[in-house]
Structures are given as C-alpha cells and as structure tokens.
Design a protein around this motif. Structure first.
Motif, PDB file in Angstrom:
ATOM      1  N   SER A  68       0.831  -1.197   0.000  1.00  0.00           N
ATOM      2  CA  SER A  68       0.000   0.000   0.000  1.00  0.00           C
ATOM      3  C   SER A  68       0.869   1.252   0.000  1.00  0.00           C
ATOM      4  CB  SER A  68      -0.918   0.003   1.221  1.00  0.00           C
ATOM      5  OG  SER A  68      -1.581   1.241   1.326  1.00  0.00           O
ATOM      6  N   PRO A  69       0.563   2.253  -0.860  1.00  0.00           N
ATOM      7  CA  PRO A  69       1.307   3.518  -0.822  1.00  0.00           C
ATOM      8  C   PRO A  69       1.080   4.281   0.477  1.00  0.00           C
ATOM      9  CG  PRO A  69       0.120   3.256  -2.901  1.00  0.00           C
ATOM     10  CD  PRO A  69      -0.368   2.199  -1.982  1.00  0.00           C
ATOM     11  N   LEU A  70       0.079   3.870   1.285  1.00  0.00           N
ATOM     12  CA  LEU A  70      -0.209   4.554   2.537  1.00  0.00           C
ATOM     13  C   LEU A  70       0.498   3.932   3.723  1.00  0.00           C
ATOM     14  CD1 LEU A  70      -4.043   5.018   2.020  1.00  0.00           C
ATOM     15  CD2 LEU A  70      -2.229   6.621   1.471  1.00  0.00           C
ATOM     16  N   ASN A 352     -16.653   7.713 -11.106  1.00  0.00           N
ATOM     17  CA  ASN A 352     -16.022   7.549 -12.427  1.00  0.00           C
ATOM     18  C   ASN A 352     -14.515   7.544 -12.204  1.00  0.00           C
ATOM     19  OD1 ASN A 352     -15.285   7.534 -15.095  1.00  0.00           O
ATOM     20  ND2 ASN A 352     -15.844   9.674 -15.479  1.00  0.00           N
ATOM     21  N   TYR A 353     -13.988   6.358 -12.009  1.00  0.00           N
ATOM     22  CA  TYR A 353     -12.574   6.235 -11.641  1.00  0.00           C
ATOM     23  C   TYR A 353     -11.642   6.104 -12.849  1.00  0.00           C
ATOM     24  CZ  TYR A 353     -14.858   5.135  -7.205  1.00  0.00           C
ATOM     25  OH  TYR A 353     -15.647   5.175  -6.093  1.00  0.00           O
ATOM     26  N   GLN A 354     -12.202   5.981 -14.025  1.00  0.00           N
ATOM     27  CA  GLN A 354     -11.354   5.729 -15.193  1.00  0.00           C
ATOM     28  C   GLN A 354     -10.548   6.964 -15.598  1.00  0.00           C
ATOM     29  OE1 GLN A 354     -10.983   2.726 -16.405  1.00  0.00           O
ATOM     30  NE2 GLN A 354     -12.547   1.874 -15.030  1.00  0.00           N
ATOM     31  N   ASP A 355     -11.110   8.175 -15.361  1.00  0.00           N
ATOM     32  CA  ASP A 355     -10.452   9.402 -15.836  1.00  0.00           C
ATOM     33  C   ASP A 355      -9.646  10.108 -14.764  1.00  0.00           C
ATOM     34  OD1 ASP A 355     -11.603   9.043 -18.337  1.00  0.00           O
ATOM     35  OD2 ASP A 355     -13.461  10.078 -17.750  1.00  0.00           O
ATOM     36  N   ILE A 356      -9.493   9.470 -13.599  1.00  0.00           N
ATOM     37  CA  ILE A 356      -8.738  10.096 -12.511  1.00  0.00           C
ATOM     38  C   ILE A 356      -7.252  10.087 -12.830  1.00  0.00           C
ATOM     39  CG2 ILE A 356      -8.072   9.851 -10.090  1.00  0.00           C
ATOM     40  CD1 ILE A 356     -10.843   8.894  -9.468  1.00  0.00           C
ATOM     41  N   ILE A 357      -6.609  11.225 -12.560  1.00  0.00           N
ATOM     42  CA  ILE A 357      -5.164  11.368 -12.779  1.00  0.00           C
ATOM     43  C   ILE A 357      -4.493  11.530 -11.422  1.00  0.00           C
ATOM     44  CG2 ILE A 357      -3.366  12.784 -13.853  1.00  0.00           C
ATOM     45  CD1 ILE A 357      -5.500  13.694 -15.872  1.00  0.00           C
ATOM     46  N   ALA A 358      -3.361  10.899 -11.248  1.00  0.00           N
ATOM     47  CA  ALA A 358      -2.630  10.999  -9.987  1.00  0.00           C
ATOM     48  C   ALA A 358      -2.159  12.437  -9.773  1.00  0.00           C
ATOM     49  CB  ALA A 358      -1.444  10.045  -9.984  1.00  0.00           C
ATOM     50  N   PRO A 359      -2.282  12.992  -8.571  1.00  0.00           N
ATOM     51  CA  PRO A 359      -1.870  14.386  -8.324  1.00  0.00           C
ATOM     52  C   PRO A 359      -0.405  14.637  -8.643  1.00  0.00           C
ATOM     53  CG  PRO A 359      -3.186  13.540  -6.501  1.00  0.00           C
ATOM     54  CD  PRO A 359      -2.886  12.383  -7.398  1.00  0.00           C
ATOM     55  N   SER A 360       0.439  13.647  -8.354  1.00  0.00           N
ATOM     56  CA  SER A 360       1.872  13.840  -8.601  1.00  0.00           C
ATOM     57  C   SER A 360       2.163  14.026 -10.079  1.00  0.00           C
ATOM     58  CB  SER A 360       2.656  12.640  -8.067  1.00  0.00           C
ATOM     59  OG  SER A 360       2.218  11.442  -8.695  1.00  0.00           O
ATOM     60  N   GLY A 361       1.271  13.552 -10.934  1.00  0.00           N
ATOM     61  CA  GLY A 361       1.514  13.681 -12.372  1.00  0.00           C
ATOM     62  C   GLY A 361       1.402  15.101 -12.869  1.00  0.00           C
ATOM     63  N   ASN A 370      -1.664  11.763  -2.672  1.00  0.00           N
ATOM     64  CA  ASN A 370      -1.080  10.907  -3.717  1.00  0.00           C
ATOM     65  C   ASN A 370      -1.200   9.427  -3.349  1.00  0.00           C
ATOM     66  OD1 ASN A 370       0.288  12.129  -6.164  1.00  0.00           O
ATOM     67  ND2 ASN A 370       1.004  13.529  -4.566  1.00  0.00           N
ATOM     68  N   GLY A 371      -0.943   9.113  -2.080  1.00  0.00           N
ATOM     69  CA  GLY A 371      -1.068   7.723  -1.644  1.00  0.00           C
ATOM     70  C   GLY A 371      -2.484   7.207  -1.779  1.00  0.00           C
ATOM     71  N   LEU A 372      -3.471   8.056  -1.378  1.00  0.00           N
ATOM     72  CA  LEU A 372      -4.873   7.639  -1.485  1.00  0.00           C
ATOM     73  C   LEU A 372      -5.271   7.403  -2.936  1.00  0.00           C
ATOM     74  CD1 LEU A 372      -6.543  10.035   1.136  1.00  0.00           C
ATOM     75  CD2 LEU A 372      -6.235   7.566   1.349  1.00  0.00           C
ATOM     76  N   ILE A 373      -4.921   8.324  -3.813  1.00  0.00           N
ATOM     77  CA  ILE A 373      -5.311   8.198  -5.228  1.00  0.00           C
ATOM     78  C   ILE A 373      -4.618   7.005  -5.870  1.00  0.00           C
ATOM     79  CG2 ILE A 373      -5.238   9.321  -7.479  1.00  0.00           C
ATOM     80  CD1 ILE A 373      -7.258  10.513  -5.565  1.00  0.00           C
ATOM     81  N   THR A 374      -3.331   6.777  -5.558  1.00  0.00           N
ATOM     82  CA  THR A 374      -2.621   5.630  -6.126  1.00  0.00           C
ATOM     83  C   THR A 374      -3.262   4.319  -5.673  1.00  0.00           C
ATOM     84  OG1 THR A 374      -0.559   6.891  -6.133  1.00  0.00           O
ATOM     85  CG2 THR A 374      -0.383   4.498  -6.330  1.00  0.00           C
ATOM     86  N   LEU A 407     -11.911   4.086   0.501  1.00  0.00           N
ATOM     87  CA  LEU A 407     -10.950   5.058  -0.031  1.00  0.00           C
ATOM     88  C   LEU A 407     -11.655   6.284  -0.603  1.00  0.00           C
ATOM     89  CD1 LEU A 407      -8.246   2.853  -1.792  1.00  0.00           C
ATOM     90  CD2 LEU A 407      -7.882   4.458   0.063  1.00  0.00           C
ATOM     91  N   ASN A 408     -12.762   6.088  -1.279  1.00  0.00           N
ATOM     92  CA  ASN A 408     -13.531   7.202  -1.838  1.00  0.00           C
ATOM     93  C   ASN A 408     -13.943   8.161  -0.730  1.00  0.00           C
ATOM     94  OD1 ASN A 408     -15.634   8.825  -2.953  1.00  0.00           O
ATOM     95  ND2 ASN A 408     -16.011   7.276  -4.509  1.00  0.00           N
ATOM     96  N   ARG A 409     -14.438   7.605   0.347  1.00  0.00           N
ATOM     97  CA  ARG A 409     -14.874   8.444   1.474  1.00  0.00           C
ATOM     98  C   ARG A 409     -13.689   9.176   2.095  1.00  0.00           C
ATOM     99  NH1 ARG A 409     -17.713   4.927   3.349  1.00  0.00           N
ATOM    100  NH2 ARG A 409     -16.231   3.896   4.753  1.00  0.00           N
ATOM    101  N   SER A 410     -12.560   8.506   2.229  1.00  0.00           N
ATOM    102  CA  SER A 410     -11.379   9.148   2.815  1.00  0.00           C
ATOM    103  C   SER A 410     -10.853  10.270   1.924  1.00  0.00           C
ATOM    104  CB  SER A 410     -10.280   8.101   3.029  1.00  0.00           C
ATOM    105  OG  SER A 410     -10.710   7.096   3.921  1.00  0.00           O
ATOM    106  N   ILE A 411     -10.865  10.046   0.609  1.00  0.00           N
ATOM    107  CA  ILE A 411     -10.363  11.079  -0.313  1.00  0.00           C
ATOM    108  C   ILE A 411     -11.280  12.295  -0.303  1.00  0.00           C
ATOM    109  CG2 ILE A 411      -9.870  11.569  -2.740  1.00  0.00           C
ATOM    110  CD1 ILE A 411      -9.084   8.624  -3.061  1.00  0.00           C
TER     111      ILE A 411
END
Length: 788
Positions: A68-70, A352-361, A370-374, A407-411
């Motif tokens: 886990s990145p977290l 809609n999780y398909q179009d999500i981009i990582a913040p670090s990008g 970043n850990g949550l999104i990854t 994770l959705n709720r945490s983000i």
C-alpha cells in the motif's frame, strides 16, 4: 494310530488354519493367476500404446505482493490485500480472457497430425505443409481432415470423421448434418467453398505424402489451456509460483507458457502506463489553449514595443512587475490545482474512476493525497482484471468494492480540507495582487500598458513551461515503467507424465495378482460346502476314519468287488484297517452308516464297507434300514418284495426268509422291502432289536444302511444298538453347517461311538501323508490306468 475321543484333542486354532487353507488354494491356482497376470500385461501394453502421450511443461513466475502507498502513514488497513492480491493474480493468470490474448499471438488454431499405428502424433515444427485460414469466413472445425498429395501442384482433402462443426464469422458454431465430399485444390491458391476458405502451402520436399489437420476455434482452445494450467507456490508462503500445463505436444506447451508470462507482463505494464498516458493526454489538452494565448500575447507585446519604442521597464516598474509576477504565478498554479480538486471531486462523486489522474503527475506534491489516489487506482485496476473472470457477486470483488468505497470516502474528506486551504490561499493572493495593482497609478501610462502586456505574456509562458515540464516528467515515467512481476525460469522442454509404461506394467502385475487372489480368498471365506479333508478334520469334534475317492469311471457302485485293484477299493480297505483301532473285539462287529441328508453317499459306503469285510472271509450281512428310499436291491439285482419292512410288520415270521444270498462269497443282504406307511415306528419296535441280536449270533459283521439323521428321527435311536456309527460327508456337496450338527451329537447328547467318513474326494485334492487321509489317486493302481 490313535483314535481316542478326548474332546480336547479337537481344539485347534481356526484362524491360522483358514489362512493356511487360503494360501494353499492360491498356490494350487498359480497357473490361473499367471494367466490373469499375462492378460493384464497384454491389456496394459495396448493401453500404453493406444493412449495419447501427455507431457507436463513447467516454468517459474514471480508475482510481487502489492504494498500500500499509505504504509508510511500507518493506513495499511485501507488496502490490506497482499495475500489476496497474490490469489487474484493467480486467478487472472488462469482466466480465459488472458488465454485468449495469448492464443491470438500464436498459431495454435491449426493442428497437424501424422497417422500412427496406434495413435496419431501431433506435429508442430516439422509439419510438411503450412495452412493459412481466413477466420472471417465459415470454417469446418473440431474434426480431422486428411490432406494427401501425389505431386507438387495438387492435393485432395477428405473428411474422415463422423462429426464436424462449422464456425461462423460471428463466433457461433453449428453442427454438420452430413460429411462433405472430398475436395481437390492447388497449393499456394486459396480454396474457397461452403466449408472452408484456406490456403495450403507445401514446405516439404517430398513429392507425395499425407498429413491430417484439424481447425480449432479460439474459444475452445482458450477453455482448454486455461483449464489445463496449474499454478502453485514453489514453497509454502512463497510468491514465486510454479506454472505448469499438460499438453500432448511439449513444444506447444513450452511456447504457450512463455507467451503467457510475456503477455501477463505486457498487460501489467500497460496498466501501469495507463496513468502516465492519461496525465500526458490531460496536459496536452491544456497546453493547446495555453499555447494559443502565449502566441497572442507575444504578438501584442512585440507590436506594442515596436509602436511605442519601449523595450525595458524602469527600475521602479521592474520591482513592481517582479512582485506582481510572483503572486500571479502562485495564483495561476493554485487555480490549476483547485480546478484539479474540483474535477477529482466530481469523478469521486460520480464514481467515475477511469479518468482520474494521480496528483503527482501534474505537480501536486501532497504525499497523503497521492497515496490515497494511487491506492484507489490500483484497486480499480485490480477490480477490472477480476471482473474478466468473476462476477460482481464474487466474494473477492465484493471485498474490493468495499475497499474502494472506504478510499472514496477518505479522499472526499481530505479534499474538503484541501479546498478550504486552497480558497484561503487564493483569497490572500487576490488581496496582494489588488494592492500591487493600485500602485500602478503612480507609473507612466506607457509603462502601465507594457507591464500589463508583459504580465499576461509571462503568465502564459510560465504556465506553458510548467505544463510542458510536467508532461516531460509523465513521459519519462511512462518510458521508465517496468512490470513488478518477473519471469524467474522460462519453460523449457517438458517430461511425459502419461502413459508411463513401467507404472502401467506394475499396476497390471498388481491387479493380475490382486483380483484372482481376492476372488479365491473371498470364495473360500464365503464357501458353504466342505471342500477338503483338512477343513473337515479341524472343524469336527469326532475322529475322521478315512477318505473315499470319487467314483468317476464305473457305473457299478460295488467297486470293492468289481474293481479290486482300484484306488477306491484301497480307500475302503484302508477304512477297514482303521476300524481295528477303534473296535477292540475280534469277533462280532456291528456298524451303522448314515449321513445328514440324502445324496452324500451313505448307501455307497455301506455296501462297499460290507464288501470289504466279506473279502476278509468274515460272514457279513448288509441290512437296508432306509425303508423310505430303498436302493440296495438294485445294486445286487435282488427282489425288493420281501425284506426288512415285511419282517418288522409281521408279514414274514422267519428272519431267514428275508436274508438274500448274493453272488459274492461271504456277503448276504437284507433289503429294505416295500415302503411302509410307518417306517419310524417299525424301527422303534422291539422286533428290530431282537432281529439285530439274532443277526449278531449268525454273522460276524453287520452293516446297517440307515436313513439320513437330518431328515428322519429313527436313526438317532439306532446309535445305541451298534458298536460304531459312521457319518458320511461328501466333498463339494455336504454343507459346512452339517459339521456342527454332528458335533452336537457328541457334545449335547453324549454319544461316544460316532466317527466321520469323507466321501467323493477328488483324487487330485487328497492330501498325501496327512494323518490318516490316504492319497490314492487315479493312475496309481492298475485298473485306474486301464480306464484312462
């Protein structure tokens, strides 16, 4: 020879005897067992030769457990899926969609076979022809087609199986209602008809030859290979997996496993590159508008400088401009980030999780976000791969959905805090910029216009450079990505797992021994009839005086008189000799011969025992006491009108009139006479006892042929009137339960003068030298030799 009737002498260890008997039976049937083993070996040979060889090909593949990145924030519980991830990767490896992707890269849809004596051999690298198939046209599949050629130009196809299917372009299959006729075609030309659209290219140098081929559809092949693939850890708890596949062709198994691992790594890498690709695409869409603005303001700035001949700002204006640009750059970047947060919030709300981009990008350096999104993107990718082989109702998918919702709720909660901070920062930047804008009024008009143009140009330029820098970072990240999983050991060769000749022959020998031995042992354990003298001796509680061989050759029952030099005659002479050990008197002897049921040979034994004594010169009389089924008169050719029944009933007064003289010296007979209505009462009458006493005074040996004790009751009362009672048992006829009945006469009724006689024994089943069971087989005596 001792025939003392001490009951303790008959107590034996029955279980040991039964095992010994079974082993003896097995040894006697060794020839049959050997024949059965040979039959099993022959069947095993044909099974080995007619079985399609099956090979097992193996490789080793490392599956990295997901972290886990977290983990650095102590939030491992949000995505605690290391072991589950390993199981999911295994399921995906065995899935049919992955097998389809692998088979699309291979040429397994055309199978080539060489006709063999026992089985057809599949060819792969050394095939004589190469067949190209147009799968967009209907094709005949799932059946062998014979290809034969006699020159280098033409060939003939014949459909040799009883059933074929037709694969339609939409992927569906229909069954053939008939076998197509033979088809002729030319090499290197397309063969097009209602059944096939193929092109056959001859690569063999032989002018004539033949080969068989079969067309297979991808779906059935994918089902076969995904079903035959086995995955297990090399060691307990290890993440290095042993991949194996069972296939009739080791080369194809090797190629499939290696291609499977390469395809799986490519799919993993494509999934990892998906995030970088989305980042690049997003930046490209933003750069297009920024580049247009940059060109517009650049042209305006150049035109303004040219027209006003003003190129540089004064020192005061430069100071104001630098402060303004610093705040403007910060505000532009913060607005860019806030726009990302708002889009991210929309995606999460709509799931809609398909179009999500990582913040670090895009340059947002927030480790926790970043850990949550990854983690969210990894879970979504894992869910997509699992849905390829499972449904939404599967427990593993349900668990992943639960983690995605957490994770959705945490983000979303984290985004609320981030947006509040972002709005506060933007408000502060707006105030700073407004304060600087008010100081512009002290500058000359020309410099104010120049600052405004240069300000717009610098903002666009900085944003453009920022986006291009992030695009380059995303592109570099995409280019440097590599799969986490690794090929530890590629598949190489394989080994045959079936058929294994040595194993098959060993099983054949074991089965060849087991079945006949089990049959013999079971037959012996469940046998109800007496088969051998040893069993009889071990079960009896009375002595066994002798064995009488089976009368196979002669129809005359008086074998002692008619066949004096035969083995049966010697059996009765041996019985006569044994009688000397149990009867101490040398003068008068009285015997009773009976059996449990009719058919055991008591009359046969009584007649020949009487004959054996008559041959010694003793005056002997044979008395037929079985008035229900008289037989003696037939053997001696006598009249049965006057006999024992007429005397006991009072019809005949003189006992001498019922005694019949035979043609044999010293042997006289009292036949049973006509069957009376009350034979039991006649034998119970005192007149029979008086007759017996009279006969004892006139004859040296008296032999009574009495009725079977198991059918009538009068015989039991006669046991006390004689010196010796002989109970006859017959081989393979008398029931084993009869032994208990005879033993009961000794143990329950206390009768001491009873002995057993084993009749009708096969000559090859006599135990030579066993106690007093004499083994005189056919062929040992002269008369037996003559009858062969």
């Amino acid at each position: 020879m001792n025939f003392e009737t001490n009951e303790n002498d008959f107590i034996v260890e029955e279980s040991g005897y039964e095992l010994k008997t079974i082993f003896l039976k097995i040894f006697q049937k060794w020839l049959y067992i050997l024949g059965f083993i040979v039959c099993c070996l022959v069947l095993s040979f044909f099974y080995t030769k007619t079985s399609i060889p099956l090979y097992k090909v193996e490789s080793m593949f490392f599956i990295k457990e997901k972290e886990s990145p977290l983990a650095i924030f102590g939030s491992q519980s949000l995505i605690e899926n290391s072991s589950m991830g390993l199981q999911n990767e295994t399921i995906i490896l065995k899935s049919k969609p992955v097998a389809l992707e692998v088979l699309k890269k291979l040429d397994f849809q055309v199978e080539y076979f060489q006709d063999g004596r026992f089985v057809d051999t599949e060819l792969y690298n050394n095939k004589p022809v190469l067949i190209e198939v147009d799968w967009k046209s209907p094709q005949v599949i799932d059946g062998l087609i014979n290809l034969e050629w006699k020159d280098n130009n033409q060939y003939e196809l014949s459909f040799i199986e009883d059933h074929y299917n037709k694969l339609l372009p939409d992927g569906s299959k229909v069954s053939f209602g008939f076998n197509p006729e033979p088809i002729t075609g030319k090499f290197n030309d397309w063969l097009i008809n209602n059944e096939l659209k193929i092109k056959i290219m001859k690569i063999s140098t032989e002018t004539s030859g033949s080969v068989m081929f079969k067309l297979r559809d991808l779906n059935s092949l994918a089902s076969y290979y995904s079903g035959s693939l086995e995955i297990e850890p090399v060691e307990r708890g290890a993440s290095i997996m042993l991949l194996s596949v069972k296939t009739p062709n080791a080369q194809k198994g090797e190629i499939y496993l290696n291609t499977l691992m390469d395809t799986f790594l490519d799919m993993e890498l494509d999934q990892k590159n998906l995030s970088a690709s989305k980042t690049v695409n997003f930046i490209d869409s933003q750069v297009a508008g920024v580049a247009d603005s940059l060109r517009f303001f650049e042209n305006q700035l150049q035109n303004f400088r040219s027209s006003n001949r003003t190129y540089n700002l004064s020192s005061e204006s430069s100071s104001v401009y630098e402060r303004l640009m610093e705040y403007e750059n910060q505000r532009t970047q913060e607005r860019f980030k806030r726009n990302y947060y708002q889009n991210l919030k929309t995606y999460l709300t709509q799931e809609n999780y398909q179009d999500i981009i990582a913040p670090s990008g895009i340059g947002i350096e927030d480790p926790f976000l970043n850990g949550l999104i990854t983690s969210l993107m990894e879970l979504q990718a894992e869910k997509s791969r699992m849905l390829a082989v499972q449904t939404e109702a599967a427990p593993a998918v349900i668990e992943v959905n639960r983690k995605i919702k957490d994770l959705n709720r945490s983000i979303l909660e984290n985004l609320q805090n981030i947006e509040r901070n972002s709005n506060s920062l933007l408000k502060d930047l707006d105030n700073q910029i407004a304060q600087i804008d008010r100081s512009f009024s002290n500058l000359p008009e020309t410099e104010q216009q120049l600052i405004r143009l240069q300000r717009e140009f610098s903002l666009s330029e900085n944003l453009y450079n920022y986006l291009m820098e992030r695009r380059a970072e995303a592109a570099i990240s995409k280019a440097s990505n590599e799969a986490n999983n690794k090929i530890v050991e590629p598949a190489k060769g394989g080994y045959q797992i079936s058929p294994t000749p040595l194993k098959n022959y060993l099983i054949a020998i074991i089965l060849g021994l087991f079945f006949p031995i089990a049959f013999i042992a079971t037959r012996e354990l469940f046998r109800t009839k007496i088969e051998d003298v040893q069993f009889l001796e071990n079960k009896l509680r009375i002595p066994l005086l002798g064995t009488i061989l089976l009368n196979k050759k002669s129809s005359n029952p008086l074998v002692v008189l008619e066949q004096k030099r035969s083995g049966i005659s010697e059996s009765f002479r041996s019985l006569r000799a044994n009688m000397k050990f149990i009867l101490k008197k040398d003068t008068q002897l009285t015997f009773l011969v009976t059996s449990t049921i009719s058919g055991e040979g008591k009359t046969f034994c009584a007649m020949n025992l009487a004959a054996a004594y008559s041959l010694t010169g003793k005056k002997t009389v044979l008395v037929g006491c079985d008035m229900r089924k008289p037989k003696i008169f037939e053997s001696f050719d006598l009249n049965n009108e006057i006999g024992l029944s007429t005397f006991l009933s009072g019809q005949e007064k003189d006992w001498k009139n019922i005694v019949s003289t035979t043609k044999y010296k010293n042997l006289e007979v009292i036949v049973s006479g006509p069957t009376p209505p009350n034979p039991a009462e006649l034998l119970f009458d005192n007149s029979f006892a008086s007759l017996l006493e009279t006969l004892k005074e006139n004859f040296e040996v008296i032999v009574l042929d009495t009725p079977p004790v198991g059918l009538v009751s009068e015989t039991l009362d006669l046991l006390t009137l004689v010196d010796c009672s002989l109970f006859v048992f017959r081989q393979n006829y008398s029931q084993r339960s009869f032994i208990d009945a005879v033993n009961g006469l000794r143990t329950n009724k206390g009768i001491k003068n009873i002995f057993a006689l084993f009749n009708g024994v096969e000559s090859n089943k006599v135990a030579y030298g066993y106690g007093y069971s004499y083994g005189y087989g056919y062929g040992y005596y002269e008369e037996d030799k003559k009858k062969k």
